[in-house]
Design a protein around this motif. Structure first.
Motif, mmCIF file in Angstrom:
data_model
loop_
_atom_site.group_PDB
_atom_site.id
_atom_site.type_symbol
_atom_site.label_atom_id
_atom_site.label_comp_id
_atom_site.label_asym_id
_atom_site.label_seq_id
_atom_site.Cartn_x
_atom_site.Cartn_y
_atom_site.Cartn_z
ATOM 1 N N TYR A 87 -10.692 -0.481 15.695
ATOM 2 C CA TYR A 87 -11.620 0.127 14.762
ATOM 3 C C TYR A 87 -12.069 -0.996 13.831
ATOM 4 C CZ TYR A 87 -9.403 4.064 16.893
ATOM 5 O OH TYR A 87 -8.914 4.931 17.811
ATOM 6 N N GLY A 136 -8.731 -2.375 12.284
ATOM 7 C CA GLY A 136 -7.647 -1.460 11.976
ATOM 8 C C GLY A 136 -7.298 -0.628 13.187
ATOM 9 N N LYS A 137 -6.244 0.119 13.069
ATOM 10 C CA LYS A 137 -5.859 1.038 14.136
ATOM 11 C C LYS A 137 -5.413 2.349 13.512
ATOM 12 C CE LYS A 137 -1.162 -0.781 14.549
ATOM 13 N NZ LYS A 137 -0.145 -1.321 15.469
ATOM 14 N N ARG A 138 -5.312 3.343 14.367
ATOM 15 C CA ARG A 138 -4.959 4.676 13.906
ATOM 16 C C ARG A 138 -3.656 4.664 13.112
ATOM 17 N NH1 ARG A 138 -6.817 9.527 16.272
ATOM 18 N NH2 ARG A 138 -7.723 8.298 17.963
ATOM 19 N N ASP A 139 -3.678 5.335 11.973
ATOM 20 C CA ASP A 139 -2.480 5.485 11.141
ATOM 21 C C ASP A 139 -1.923 4.168 10.621
ATOM 22 O OD1 ASP A 139 -1.031 8.325 12.921
ATOM 23 O OD2 ASP A 139 -2.486 8.195 11.298
ATOM 24 N N ASP A 140 -2.778 3.188 10.440
ATOM 25 C CA ASP A 140 -2.270 1.897 9.964
ATOM 26 C C ASP A 140 -3.281 1.250 9.031
ATOM 27 O OD1 ASP A 140 -0.467 -0.781 11.703
ATOM 28 O OD2 ASP A 140 -0.582 -0.232 9.588
ATOM 29 N N TYR A 157 0.814 -1.200 0.000
ATOM 30 C CA TYR A 157 0.000 0.000 0.000
ATOM 31 C C TYR A 157 0.850 1.253 0.000
ATOM 32 C CZ TYR A 157 -0.082 0.896 5.153
ATOM 33 O OH TYR A 157 0.214 1.179 6.471
ATOM 34 N N GLY A 183 -2.972 11.003 11.875
ATOM 35 C CA GLY A 183 -3.575 10.871 13.194
ATOM 36 C C GLY A 183 -5.034 10.508 13.185
ATOM 37 N N ALA A 184 -5.573 10.260 12.019
ATOM 38 C CA ALA A 184 -7.008 9.994 11.934
ATOM 39 C C ALA A 184 -7.292 8.516 12.156
ATOM 40 C CB ALA A 184 -7.538 10.418 10.562
ATOM 41 N N PHE A 185 -8.543 8.214 12.342
ATOM 42 C CA PHE A 185 -8.975 6.824 12.418
ATOM 43 C C PHE A 185 -8.667 6.152 11.089
ATOM 44 C CE2 PHE A 185 -10.744 7.371 16.388
ATOM 45 C CZ PHE A 185 -11.646 8.411 16.426
ATOM 46 N N PRO A 186 -8.530 4.820 11.082
ATOM 47 C CA PRO A 186 -8.364 4.158 9.784
ATOM 48 C C PRO A 186 -9.591 4.400 8.930
ATOM 49 C CG PRO A 186 -8.763 2.553 11.511
ATOM 50 C CD PRO A 186 -8.549 3.876 12.180
ATOM 51 N N TYR A 187 -9.350 4.681 7.723
ATOM 52 C CA TYR A 187 -10.361 5.077 6.785
ATOM 53 C C TYR A 187 -11.018 3.830 6.194
ATOM 54 C CZ TYR A 187 -5.907 4.015 5.126
ATOM 55 O OH TYR A 187 -4.695 3.402 4.995
ATOM 56 N N TRP A 208 -6.988 9.622 3.800
ATOM 57 C CA TRP A 208 -6.237 9.464 5.042
ATOM 58 C C TRP A 208 -5.695 10.819 5.478
ATOM 59 C CZ3 TRP A 208 -1.065 10.515 6.091
ATOM 60 C CH2 TRP A 208 -0.643 10.130 7.384
ATOM 61 N N VAL A 209 -5.786 11.062 6.763
ATOM 62 C CA VAL A 209 -5.229 12.279 7.346
ATOM 63 C C VAL A 209 -4.404 11.859 8.557
ATOM 64 C CG1 VAL A 209 -5.766 14.481 8.468
ATOM 65 C CG2 VAL A 209 -7.168 13.680 6.549
ATOM 66 N N ARG A 241 0.890 5.627 0.420
ATOM 67 C CA ARG A 241 0.260 6.822 0.975
ATOM 68 C C ARG A 241 0.945 8.017 0.345
ATOM 69 N NH1 ARG A 241 -0.451 6.190 7.038
ATOM 70 N NH2 ARG A 241 -2.182 4.927 6.292
#
Lengths: 117, 112
Positions: free
Chosen positions: B32, B94-98, A48, A100-104, A97-98, A50
């Motif tokens: 999440y 999932g988790k933050r930033d991953d 993946y 520090g954000a939650f997984p999108y 994606w931003v 980013r």
């Protein structure tokens, strides 16, 4: 209705040939994923990106697979040389994606069904 | 490491019956959670997601899921299934930033 597009939808090739699969992510999405789906292994994450930079390609056989994002509107997955065990459906997905954000959530393309004979 | 288990590979229910698909996760922090559906020949589509707050989450197509931290579960439910619900369902964590980790999937069959 924004969608992820993938080409080709179907590909049949002979062992040893190069295969290139293309993906156009949804405009504005800055994260792109490549997955492989087989009956035996299920859905596997290959790589993946980013912001066009590869973040994780640990799922990809390095000797024959390569993934790139030449620009923000195109992601490619290449197999050279292809082998019968590469036969699978390859999905591209994109998402926003931003930091520090939650997984999108991920938006999946329709897939490329690859058959290597 | 985070992981997702879907214990049922196949589930068969009659049209009009209720449905529950099981999902268990392993994760050390607040997970999440997602449910995706894949119709034959299609890519995956997001049904619903849980990030925080109310543990009962409503999704599209009449589906809902309940997060139970004590059981490390995020089961998907529908009160009455339709023939068009026949598909494969994937739970993901999932988790933050991953990245998101997908389960192996549960294939749902509907009897007329």
């Amino acid at each position: 209705d924004a969608r992820v597009t993938q080409t080709p939808r179907h590909k049949v090739t002979e062992m040893g040939q190069e295969v290139t699969m293309r993906c156009q992510p949804i405009l504005g999405h800055n994260t792109v994923f490549w997955y492989r789906q087989t009956m035996m292994q299920g859905l596997e994450l290959l790589a993946y990106f980013r912001n066009r930079a590869p973040l994780d390609d640990s799922g990809m056989p390095k000797d024959r697979f390569s993934a790139e994002m030449p620009d923000a509107t195109l992601a490619t997955l290449k197999i050279q040389p292809s082998e019968p065990r590469d036969s699978a459906v390859y999905f591209c997905a994109s998402g926003p994606w931003v930091q520090g954000a939650f997984p999108y959530e991920q938006y999946f393309g329709p897939g490329t069904r690859l058959t290597v004979t | 490491a985070q992981s997702v288990t879907q214990p049922d590979i196949h589930i068969t229910v009659s049209e009009g019956a209720s449905l529950e698909l099981r999902c268990n996760y392993s994760y050390g922090a607040t997970p999440y959670l997602f449910w995706y559906v894949q119709s034959p020949g299609q890519g995956l589509q997001l049904l619903l997601k849980y990030f925080s707050g109310d543990t009962l989450v409503q999704g599209i197509k009449g589906f809902e899921a309940e997060f139970k931290r004590s059981q490390s579960s995020f089961n998907l439910r529908k009160p009455s299934v339709h023939w068009s619900d026949a598909a494969e369902y994937f739970c993901a964590v999932g988790k933050r930033d991953d990245k998101i980790i997908f389960g192996k999937g549960t294939r749902l069959h509907i009897l007329p």
